[in-house]
Design an enzyme around this catalytic site. Structure first.
Site, PDB file in Angstrom:
ATOM      1  N   ASP A 116      74.716  50.261  45.132  1.00 15.99           N
ATOM      2  CA  ASP A 116      75.600  51.416  45.281  1.00 15.99           C
ATOM      3  C   ASP A 116      74.737  52.646  45.523  1.00 15.99           C
ATOM      4  O   ASP A 116      73.647  52.763  44.957  1.00 15.99           O
ATOM      5  CB  ASP A 116      76.455  51.619  44.029  1.00 15.99           C
ATOM      6  CG  ASP A 116      77.548  50.571  43.885  1.00 15.99           C
ATOM      7  OD1 ASP A 116      77.992  50.011  44.906  1.00 15.99           O
ATOM      8  OD2 ASP A 116      77.979  50.328  42.743  1.00 15.99           O
ATOM      9  N   ASP A 132      82.736  49.153  49.320  1.00 15.59           N
ATOM     10  CA  ASP A 132      83.749  49.680  48.403  1.00 15.59           C
ATOM     11  C   ASP A 132      84.727  50.589  49.139  1.00 15.59           C
ATOM     12  O   ASP A 132      85.941  50.537  48.901  1.00 15.59           O
ATOM     13  CB  ASP A 132      83.091  50.459  47.264  1.00 15.59           C
ATOM     14  CG  ASP A 132      82.207  49.596  46.384  1.00 15.59           C
ATOM     15  OD1 ASP A 132      82.415  48.371  46.323  1.00 15.59           O
ATOM     16  OD2 ASP A 132      81.298  50.165  45.748  1.00 15.59           O
TER      17      ASP A 132
END
Length: 172
Positions: A116, A132
């Site tokens: 991330d 995402d």
């Protein structure tokens, strides 16, 4: 089905390329301000789901992701709408992007941590990635199409269906 595959492949490629660039150019924990406090790159390895919840259950997310991929591929032939093709293409590309991390990244197969790196602290206190964003976007479009009553064939629910129409008035 072609649009679904093109969207999925595009999202998957964008996700994996962006993760490669982050891993190869930043150290874990690095924060790079792209637009001040509006948009930042903050490299973390996420062992769980959103907000790092259920970190010890990574293998369950891997199994669920495989099931989602199989269902989308199985279901794809029934889709006759461009909008629904985009929905499932975004979902497939996003799920494959994060599944690749879970299967191939450290610490081990099926337990890998998702990369991330996108942070918008003013908006939501989370760090996320391209996959995402694609998954969330697919769910927003999914809700819109569902609320509008648009089926997989691209047609709205027939308002002239006799079972749903108001009774006709009988003249006196």
């Amino acid at each position: 089905m072609i649009l679904l595959a093109v969207v999925a492949a595009g999202i998957y490629a964008l996700d994996q390329i962006s993760k490669y660039l982050v891993v190869s150019r930043l150290a874990e924990g690095d924060i790079v301000r792209v637009l001040g406090d509006v948009l930042q790159m903050h490299f973390v390895r996420n062992p769980g789901a959103a907000f790092s919840m259920a970190a010890g259950m990574t293998w369950i997310f891997s199994i669920i992701a495989v099931a989602v991929v199989v269902l989308i591929v199985w279901f794809a032939g029934r889709i006759r709408s461009l909008a629904w093709s985009v929905v499932f293409g975004l979902l497939l590309g996003g799920v494959l992007g994060n599944l690749t991390d879970r299967l191939l990244r450290e610490p081990s197969f099926g337990l890998g941590h998702v990369i991330d790196f996108i942070s918008t602290p003013w908006l939501i206190p989370a760090i996320y990635n391209v996959a995402d964003m694609a998954i969330v976007s697919s769910m927003v479009i999914f809700m819109y199409l569902t609320i509008r009553g648009i089926g997989l064939d691209g047609q709205r629910a027939d308002a002239s269906d006799p079972s749903e129409s108001t009774p006709t008035q009988i003249a006196p």
